[in-house]
Design a protein around this motif. Structure first.
Motif, PDB file in Angstrom:
ATOM      1  N   ALA A  63       0.829  -1.217   0.000  1.00 54.03           N
ATOM      2  CA  ALA A  63       0.000   0.000   0.000  1.00 54.03           C
ATOM      3  C   ALA A  63       0.862   1.266   0.000  1.00 54.03           C
ATOM      4  CB  ALA A  63      -0.983  -0.008   1.157  1.00 54.03           C
ATOM      5  N   PRO A  64       1.791   1.446   0.948  1.00 53.11           N
ATOM      6  CA  PRO A  64       2.596   2.670   0.887  1.00 53.11           C
ATOM      7  C   PRO A  64       3.571   2.681  -0.287  1.00 53.11           C
ATOM      8  CG  PRO A  64       3.260   1.315   2.772  1.00 53.11           C
ATOM      9  CD  PRO A  64       2.046   0.679   2.178  1.00 53.11           C
ATOM     10  N   ALA A  65       4.113   1.520  -0.661  1.00 56.01           N
ATOM     11  CA  ALA A  65       5.061   1.485  -1.777  1.00 56.01           C
ATOM     12  C   ALA A  65       4.376   1.848  -3.098  1.00 56.01           C
ATOM     13  CB  ALA A  65       5.716   0.109  -1.874  1.00 56.01           C
ATOM     14  N   LEU A  66       3.214   1.267  -3.353  1.00 50.36           N
ATOM     15  CA  LEU A  66       2.483   1.587  -4.583  1.00 50.36           C
ATOM     16  C   LEU A  66       1.986   3.027  -4.571  1.00 50.36           C
ATOM     17  CD1 LEU A  66       0.564  -1.773  -4.967  1.00 50.36           C
ATOM     18  CD2 LEU A  66       2.202  -0.832  -6.617  1.00 50.36           C
ATOM     19  N   THR A  67       1.594   3.518  -3.409  1.00 54.95           N
ATOM     20  CA  THR A  67       1.158   4.914  -3.316  1.00 54.95           C
ATOM     21  C   THR A  67       2.324   5.854  -3.588  1.00 54.95           C
ATOM     22  OG1 THR A  67      -0.573   4.267  -1.767  1.00 54.95           O
ATOM     23  CG2 THR A  67      -0.034   6.613  -1.862  1.00 54.95           C
ATOM     24  N   ALA A  68       3.503   5.508  -3.098  1.00 57.50           N
ATOM     25  CA  ALA A  68       4.703   6.319  -3.387  1.00 57.50           C
ATOM     26  C   ALA A  68       5.003   6.310  -4.881  1.00 57.50           C
ATOM     27  CB  ALA A  68       5.902   5.799  -2.595  1.00 57.50           C
ATOM     28  N   ALA A  69       4.914   5.148  -5.512  1.00 58.00           N
ATOM     29  CA  ALA A  69       5.150   5.068  -6.960  1.00 58.00           C
ATOM     30  C   ALA A  69       4.098   5.880  -7.717  1.00 58.00           C
ATOM     31  CB  ALA A  69       5.132   3.608  -7.409  1.00 58.00           C
ATOM     32  N   ALA A  70       2.846   5.789  -7.291  1.00 61.45           N
ATOM     33  CA  ALA A  70       1.778   6.552  -7.945  1.00 61.45           C
ATOM     34  C   ALA A  70       1.997   8.053  -7.769  1.00 61.45           C
ATOM     35  CB  ALA A  70       0.412   6.140  -7.395  1.00 61.45           C
ATOM     36  N   ALA A  71       2.440   8.460  -6.586  1.00 64.91           N
ATOM     37  CA  ALA A  71       2.702   9.885  -6.344  1.00 64.91           C
ATOM     38  C   ALA A  71       3.826  10.380  -7.247  1.00 64.91           C
ATOM     39  CB  ALA A  71       3.049  10.117  -4.870  1.00 64.91           C
ATOM     40  N   TRP A  72       4.848   9.590  -7.402  1.00 60.30           N
ATOM     41  CA  TRP A  72       5.964   9.981  -8.283  1.00 60.30           C
ATOM     42  C   TRP A  72       5.476  10.105  -9.723  1.00 60.30           C
ATOM     43  CZ3 TRP A  72      10.313  12.352  -8.156  1.00 60.30           C
ATOM     44  CH2 TRP A  72      11.160  12.291  -9.247  1.00 60.30           C
ATOM     45  N   GLN A  73       4.683   9.156 -10.168  1.00 58.45           N
ATOM     46  CA  GLN A  73       4.182   9.185 -11.535  1.00 58.45           C
ATOM     47  C   GLN A  73       3.192  10.326 -11.755  1.00 58.45           C
ATOM     48  OE1 GLN A  73       2.783   5.125 -11.634  1.00 58.45           O
ATOM     49  NE2 GLN A  73       4.584   4.459 -12.768  1.00 58.45           N
ATOM     50  N   ALA A  74       2.524  10.775 -10.709  1.00 59.11           N
ATOM     51  CA  ALA A  74       1.526  11.836 -10.824  1.00 59.11           C
ATOM     52  C   ALA A  74       2.115  13.216 -10.572  1.00 59.11           C
ATOM     53  CB  ALA A  74       0.382  11.580  -9.847  1.00 59.11           C
ATOM     54  N   ARG A  75       3.415  13.304 -10.414  1.00 60.43           N
ATOM     55  CA  ARG A  75       4.022  14.558  -9.959  1.00 60.43           C
ATOM     56  C   ARG A  75       3.719  15.760 -10.842  1.00 60.43           C
ATOM     57  NH1 ARG A  75       7.646  11.261 -12.138  1.00 60.43           N
ATOM     58  NH2 ARG A  75       9.137  12.066 -13.649  1.00 60.43           N
ATOM     59  N   THR A  76       3.381  15.568 -12.109  1.00 61.03           N
ATOM     60  CA  THR A  76       3.048  16.700 -12.978  1.00 61.03           C
ATOM     61  C   THR A  76       1.613  16.617 -13.505  1.00 61.03           C
ATOM     62  OG1 THR A  76       3.895  15.547 -14.929  1.00 61.03           O
ATOM     63  CG2 THR A  76       5.457  16.948 -13.714  1.00 61.03           C
ATOM     64  N   ALA A  77       0.847  15.680 -13.025  1.00 62.53           N
ATOM     65  CA  ALA A  77      -0.499  15.445 -13.559  1.00 62.53           C
ATOM     66  C   ALA A  77      -1.566  16.161 -12.739  1.00 62.53           C
ATOM     67  CB  ALA A  77      -0.786  13.940 -13.564  1.00 62.53           C
ATOM     68  N   PRO A  78      -2.716  16.453 -13.369  1.00 67.23           N
ATOM     69  CA  PRO A  78      -3.841  16.959 -12.593  1.00 67.23           C
ATOM     70  C   PRO A  78      -4.217  15.917 -11.532  1.00 67.23           C
ATOM     71  CG  PRO A  78      -4.304  17.054 -14.962  1.00 67.23           C
ATOM     72  CD  PRO A  78      -3.023  16.293 -14.786  1.00 67.23           C
ATOM     73  N   ALA A  85     -10.369   8.991  -5.605  1.00 65.47           N
ATOM     74  CA  ALA A  85     -10.760  10.279  -6.197  1.00 65.47           C
ATOM     75  C   ALA A  85      -9.800  10.694  -7.307  1.00 65.47           C
ATOM     76  CB  ALA A  85     -10.811  11.353  -5.118  1.00 65.47           C
ATOM     77  N   ALA A  86      -8.560  10.242  -7.234  1.00 63.05           N
ATOM     78  CA  ALA A  86      -7.567  10.589  -8.267  1.00 63.05           C
ATOM     79  C   ALA A  86      -7.712   9.727  -9.521  1.00 63.05           C
ATOM     80  CB  ALA A  86      -6.155  10.458  -7.702  1.00 63.05           C
ATOM     81  N   LEU A  87      -8.401   8.612  -9.436  1.00 70.34           N
ATOM     82  CA  LEU A  87      -8.502   7.702 -10.582  1.00 70.34           C
ATOM     83  C   LEU A  87      -9.054   8.357 -11.855  1.00 70.34           C
ATOM     84  CD1 LEU A  87      -9.542   4.388  -8.815  1.00 70.34           C
ATOM     85  CD2 LEU A  87      -7.409   4.828 -10.061  1.00 70.34           C
ATOM     86  N   PRO A  88     -10.079   9.218 -11.784  1.00 72.13           N
ATOM     87  CA  PRO A  88     -10.573   9.821 -13.030  1.00 72.13           C
ATOM     88  C   PRO A  88      -9.536  10.684 -13.753  1.00 72.13           C
ATOM     89  CG  PRO A  88     -12.219  10.032 -11.313  1.00 72.13           C
ATOM     90  CD  PRO A  88     -10.958   9.527 -10.657  1.00 72.13           C
ATOM     91  N   THR A  89      -8.557  11.204 -13.042  1.00 73.11           N
ATOM     92  CA  THR A  89      -7.532  12.019 -13.697  1.00 73.11           C
ATOM     93  C   THR A  89      -6.333  11.178 -14.122  1.00 73.11           C
ATOM     94  OG1 THR A  89      -6.440  12.562 -11.603  1.00 73.11           O
ATOM     95  CG2 THR A  89      -8.178  14.062 -12.363  1.00 73.11           C
ATOM     96  N   ALA A  90      -6.414   9.870 -13.930  1.00 66.80           N
ATOM     97  CA  ALA A  90      -5.278   8.993 -14.206  1.00 66.80           C
ATOM     98  C   ALA A  90      -4.904   8.958 -15.678  1.00 66.80           C
ATOM     99  CB  ALA A  90      -5.562   7.579 -13.705  1.00 66.80           C
ATOM    100  N   ARG A  91      -5.804   9.333 -16.560  1.00 66.41           N
ATOM    101  CA  ARG A  91      -5.462   9.306 -17.985  1.00 66.41           C
ATOM    102  C   ARG A  91      -4.357  10.291 -18.318  1.00 66.41           C
ATOM    103  NH1 ARG A  91     -10.927  12.005 -18.866  1.00 66.41           N
ATOM    104  NH2 ARG A  91     -10.360  14.183 -19.016  1.00 66.41           N
ATOM    105  N   HIS A  92      -4.090  11.230 -17.411  1.00 68.67           N
ATOM    106  CA  HIS A  92      -3.049  12.234 -17.640  1.00 68.67           C
ATOM    107  C   HIS A  92      -1.707  11.836 -17.024  1.00 68.67           C
ATOM    108  CE1 HIS A  92      -6.074  14.933 -19.182  1.00 68.67           C
ATOM    109  NE2 HIS A  92      -6.795  14.739 -18.090  1.00 68.67           N
ATOM    110  N   LEU A  93      -1.651  10.690 -16.404  1.00 69.65           N
ATOM    111  CA  LEU A  93      -0.410  10.297 -15.743  1.00 69.65           C
ATOM    112  C   LEU A  93       0.661   9.940 -16.759  1.00 69.65           C
ATOM    113  CD1 LEU A  93      -1.711   8.113 -12.795  1.00 69.65           C
ATOM    114  CD2 LEU A  93      -0.952  10.470 -12.734  1.00 69.65           C
ATOM    115  N   HIS A  94       1.794  10.495 -16.563  1.00 71.90           N
ATOM    116  CA  HIS A  94       2.986  10.190 -17.360  1.00 71.90           C
ATOM    117  C   HIS A  94       2.689  10.110 -18.856  1.00 71.90           C
ATOM    118  CE1 HIS A  94       6.563   9.751 -15.061  1.00 71.90           C
ATOM    119  NE2 HIS A  94       7.116   9.031 -15.980  1.00 71.90           N
TER     120      HIS A  94
END
Length: 180
Positions: A74-89, A156-165
């Motif tokens: 959970a924290p490891a995947l969340t950290a990876a997701a945060a890194w990948q979302a660093r410039t995304a809405p 809540a962040a899932l709908p904006t996931a299309r903008h990730l990386h």
């Protein structure tokens, strides 16, 4: 309306990581919640010896590969997701989820695990329970709230996931037919 979904392998992987972070956070919140609303209230009805024995057994069996995969994932995947979302809405939600997830992990490591370890030591069951039960239940409620918050934020962040990386823009070479 045009489909703006980025379907590059990088973007698909980023969406998968965000989804996996939401799922593992939800699973972990569920584990903590079941302790809060069923396991600990049921144990509260037990005598001291039974309480200590059952809690020791739970602490032994919960240390298994599946739980550890969720607990560490959970924290490891969340950290990876945060890194990948660093410039995304929506990145603020993912970073806030990371903060909640890391805090829940810290509570577990700094409070709940040491309480479990103290309960495992020999001693009078009444005294062991006295030092264990209230703090463990209180801090379990904190980590339940934190992992639930992380799950809500990741979901809540899932709908904006299309903008990730998104894939880097392609640069087209100028047309050089006039030079031939």
């Amino acid at each position: 309306m045009a489909d703006t979904t980025d379907n590059t392998p990088r973007s698909t992987a980023a969406r998968t990581v965000l989804g996996a972070a939401a799922v593992t956070s939800g699973l972990l919140a569920g584990v903590f919640l079941i302790f809060a609303c069923a396991v600990m209230p049921a144990l509260a009805r037990s005598d001291d010896r039974g309480y200590v024995e059952v809690m020791r057994n739970i602490n032994d069996v919960i240390q298994n590969p599946l739980f550890m995969l969720v607990f560490l994932g959970a924290p490891a995947l969340t950290a990876a997701a945060a890194w990948q979302a660093r410039t995304a809405p929506g990145r603020g939600r993912v970073w806030a989820a990371l903060a909640a997830s890391v805090l829940a992990f810290a509570v577990t490591v700094a409070v709940n695990v040491p309480l479990n370890d103290a309960l495992a030591r020999p001693g009078d069951p009444a005294a062991l329970r006295e030092h264990f039960e209230d703090p463990w239940v209180t801090w379990n409620a904190v980590r339940t709230a934190l992992t639930t918050l992380a799950t809500v934020l990741l979901t809540a962040a899932l709908p904006t996931a299309r903008h990730l990386h998104p894939a880097p823009p392609t640069v087209k070479a100028p047309h050089d037919s006039a030079l031939r």
